[in-house]
Write an enzyme that holds these catalytic residues in place. Structure first.
Site, mmCIF file in Angstrom:
data_model
loop_
_atom_site.group_PDB
_atom_site.id
_atom_site.type_symbol
_atom_site.label_atom_id
_atom_site.label_comp_id
_atom_site.label_asym_id
_atom_site.label_seq_id
_atom_site.Cartn_x
_atom_site.Cartn_y
_atom_site.Cartn_z
ATOM 1 N N ASP A 17 -48.422 21.178 36.841
ATOM 2 C CA ASP A 17 -49.301 21.393 35.684
ATOM 3 C C ASP A 17 -49.478 22.879 35.384
ATOM 4 O O ASP A 17 -50.131 23.231 34.391
ATOM 5 C CB ASP A 17 -50.668 20.734 35.904
ATOM 6 C CG ASP A 17 -51.357 21.209 37.165
ATOM 7 O OD1 ASP A 17 -50.807 20.985 38.250
ATOM 8 O OD2 ASP A 17 -52.447 21.800 37.078
ATOM 9 N N GLY A 55 -55.573 17.243 32.990
ATOM 10 C CA GLY A 55 -56.044 17.629 31.657
ATOM 11 C C GLY A 55 -56.879 18.892 31.682
ATOM 12 O O GLY A 55 -57.238 19.428 32.730
ATOM 13 N N ARG A 70 -61.714 22.632 31.601
ATOM 14 C CA ARG A 70 -62.639 23.687 31.180
ATOM 15 C C ARG A 70 -62.023 24.559 30.091
ATOM 16 O O ARG A 70 -62.511 25.652 29.821
ATOM 17 C CB ARG A 70 -63.037 24.561 32.371
ATOM 18 C CG ARG A 70 -61.869 25.228 33.072
ATOM 19 C CD ARG A 70 -62.351 26.174 34.138
ATOM 20 N NE ARG A 70 -61.233 26.845 34.781
ATOM 21 C CZ ARG A 70 -61.295 28.048 35.316
ATOM 22 N NH1 ARG A 70 -62.419 28.726 35.265
ATOM 23 N NH2 ARG A 70 -60.247 28.582 35.902
#
Length: 500
Positions: free
Chosen positions: A258, A96, A99
Site C-alpha cells: 500500500d 484505505g 487519515r
C-alpha cells in the site's frame, strides 16, 4: 455572506479538474475534512503552487483554513480512497485512507495531472478506530524529505503546505496536531489493485487499470496487450526508482504494497531515513524488527510487491490462466535485470565512469566493501571522490573518510587505472560526479533537531534552514558546510518511527 465570499475566493485558488471521483462509488468514500480549532500556516511551498497554476495570493491569505480542512475550496470533491495491502508480508484486505482526504486534482501548466491531498484531516470510514489526525513531527518530516527527494532528482510526492491545528493529538505522548498537504501524480497504489482483486472484482481491477493507463501510461492504449504492457511499465519505473534510492543511501522503511505507487513516485515517508556509515543491512524503522525493508533488501522487496500487482492483473493479461502466469512471470524476471542495469549505470556515474567495461561492477563492489569495512560515510565518501576526480590534492580528504586512511590506496590505484581508459577529461568527470553525488542529504540528526525545536519550542528556524540547504543538494554551500557532516556519536539516530 462573509463565509460565502471566502469560499468563492478559495475556490478560485484551485482550478480543480477531478477524475478519480468519477470512478464507481466502491473506489472511495466521500468524506469532508473535520474542522480544527486554530489552524496556523507553517509553510506554503509557493514555487510548487505556481507550477500547479494555483492562486498564491489566495493561498497566502486563506491557506491556514484551506490546508487544515476548515475551508473546502469550490470544485473540490473530497474523498478517502479504498485500498488493501500486504504489510510486512501479511495481507490486510481493507486499509484505505484512514487519515488522508483527497480534495481533488489539478492540471499543471504542462498538462500533467496531480492530486491534492490533506493528511491528518480527520477520521474517514477507513480509520480503523484511529483519530484521523497527524502530529507535527511526522508532518515536518514528510515536508523535509519530500522536497529533499525532489531536489535530488528522485521521483517523489511533493509538499505543498503544512499547518498546525491548535489541537493536541494523543500518541505515546500528547503532541501538537498538524495537517500536511501532499501533491502526487496520483495516490493509486499496488494495494489499490489488491483491494478489488481480493473481492473477486475483476471489473473493478479492469476499471482501475484502464484509469491508470489513461492517466499515467497513455501511450499503452493501443498496445497489443495493454494490461501486460502496463505491468511491464510499472515494473520498469519501480526498478529505476529503487535504484535511485540506493544511489543516495535512502531507506524507505515501510515498503508495504500500500506504499508502492503505480506512477513510480516515492510515497509515505513515515520512518524513512538516509544511511550514514555504509552498511547494506541498515534499518532505521522501529517497526521493522527483522530487517525486511533494510537498505539492501529494497530491490527484492520491490520485486515481491510487483509480483503481488501481477497477481491482480492475471485475468486481464490472458484469459487462459497458465498463459497469464507465464507472461507475468516474464515481467517479474525482467525486473531484476532492469534494476541491475539502472543501479550499475548510476554507480558508474558515482565513481566517474562515462564508458562501460566488464570489470566496472567489481570496481564498484570493491569500493562498497571497503566503505563497509572501514565505517565510511556513504554520502561524504562519494562527494569527496568527486573532488578527487578533479583535484589530486583532495586525496587526503578522501582518505580521511576511512577509519584507516591508508586502506583506500589499493582501490584508488585500480580506479585511476580504469579512469585512464575513460573518455572524459578530469574537469568533465569532476563536474559530472558532483551532479550525481550530493553534498547535502537530509541527515537524520538534522531532521530530528528541526522537529524537536518545532515540537518543544514552536521554533521553525532549523526547519527553514534545512529546507534552504536541501534545495541545492549538489552545490557547494560554504555557509552550510556543517550540514554536510555525519552525526557525532551522541547525535546518531538509531530508530525512526512511523508517526501514525
Amino acid at each position: 455572506m462573509t463565509s460565502t465570499l471566502q469560499k468563492n475566493r478559495a475556490g478560485a485558488a484551485f482550478p480543480f479538474d477531478n477524475s478519480y471521483a468519477g470512478l464507481p462509488a466502491r473506489f472511495f468514500a466521500a468524506q469532508t475534512p473535520t474542522a480544527v480549532a486554530e489552524p496556523w500556516l507553517i509553510k506554503l511551498n509557493e514555487p510548487l503552487a505556481v507550477e500547479l497554476g494555483l492562486d498564491v495570493e489566495t493561498l497566502r491569505r486563506d491557506g491556514a483554513a484551506i490546508f487544515s480542512g476548515n475551508l473546502v475550496p469550490e470544485g473540490a470533491e473530497p474523498l478517502a480512497m479504498a485500498y488493501a495491502g500486504h504489510q510486512f508480508g501479511g495481507f490486510s484486505p481493507q486499509l484505505g485512507d484512514g487519515r488522508a482526504i483527497l480534495l481533488g486534482e489539478v492540471v499543471d501548466r504542462s498538462g500533467r495531472r496531480y492530486d491534492i491531498q490533506l493528511k491528518g484531516a480527520g477520521p474517514t470510514p477507513f480509520s480503523r478506530r484511529g483519530d484521523g489526525r497527524a502530529a507535527i513531527g511526522p508532518v515536518l518530516r514528510e515536508y523535509i524529505i519530500s522536497e529533499a527527494m525532489f531536489a535530488l532528482g528522485i521521483p517523489a510526492t511533493r509538499a505543498l503546505a503544512a499547518v498546525t491545528t491548535g489541537e493536541p493529538v494523543y500518541r505515546e505522548e500528547v503532541l501538537p496536531g498538524a495537517v500536511f498537504t501532499r501533491v502526487a501524480a496520483s495516490h493509486i497504489r499496488v494495494g489499490t489493485f489488491q483491494f478489488f482483486a481480493a473481492r473477486g472484482d475483476t471489473d473493478g481491477v479492469r476499471a482501475l487499470a484502464d484509469y491508470v493507463i489513461d492517466r499515467h501510461y497513455p501511450d499503452l492504449k493501443d498496445a497489443d496487450n495493454p494490461y501486460l504492457s502496463l505491468y511491464s511499465a510499472v515494473s520498469e519505473r519501480q526498478a529505476a526508482l529503487i535504484a535511485r534510492w540506493l544511489h543516495v543511501g535512502f531507506i524507505h522503511g515501510v515498503m508495504n504494497t500500500d506504499n508502492m505507487t503505480v506512477s513510480g513516485e516515492t510515497i509515505d515517508f513515515g520512518p524513512c531515513a538516509f544511511m550514514d556509515n555504509y552498511d547494506p543491512a541498515t534499518v532505521f524503522s522501529s517497526i521493522d524488527q527483522h530487517g525486511r525493508y533494510a537498505y539492501a533488501n529494497q530491490p527484492g522487496i520491490g520485486q515481491w510487491n510487483l509480483a503481488r500487482l501481477g497477481e491482480t492483473l492475471l485475468p486481464l493479461i490472458d484469459e487462459e490462466p497458465d498463459g497469464a502466469v507465464d507472461k507475468a512471470n516474464a515481467v517479474i524476471r525482467a525486473y531484476g535485470e532492469r534494476f541491475q542495469a539502472h543501479w550499475l549505470a548510476g554507480m558508474r556515474g558515482k565513481i566517474g565512469l562515462a564508458g562501460e567495461e566488464d570489470g566496472d561492477l567489481e570496481l564498484v563492489q570493491a569500493l562498497l566493501s571497503l566503505m563497509q569495512a572501514q565505517g565510511a560515510d556513504f554520502t561524504l565518501t562519494f562527494r569527496r571522490l568527486s573532488d578527487l576526480a578533479g583535484d589530486a590534492a583532495a586525496e587526503t580528504a578522501f582518505a580521511a573518510s576511512f577509519r584507516e586512511p591508508e586502506a583506500c590506496g589499493p582501490w584508488l590505484a585500480q580506479w585511476r587505472e580504469r579512469l585512464s581508459r575513460d573518455p572524459q577529461t578530469a574537469a568533465e568527470r569532476a563536474t559530472a560526479m558532483c551532479r550525481v553525488n550530493p553534498a547535502f542529504i537530509p541527515r537524520n540528526h538534522r531532521v530530528e533537531q528541526a522537529i524537536e525545536a518545532a515540537v518543544e519550542n514552536g521554533d521553525f528556524t532549523l526547519f527553514e534552514a534545512l529546507l534552504t540547504v536541501l534545495a541545492k543538494p549538489y552545490e557547494d554551500q560554504p555557509g552550510f558546510a556543517a550540514y554536510m557532516e555525519p552525526p557525532k556519536p551522541s547525535e546518531r539516530v538509531l530508530a525512526t518511527f512511523c508517526g501514525t
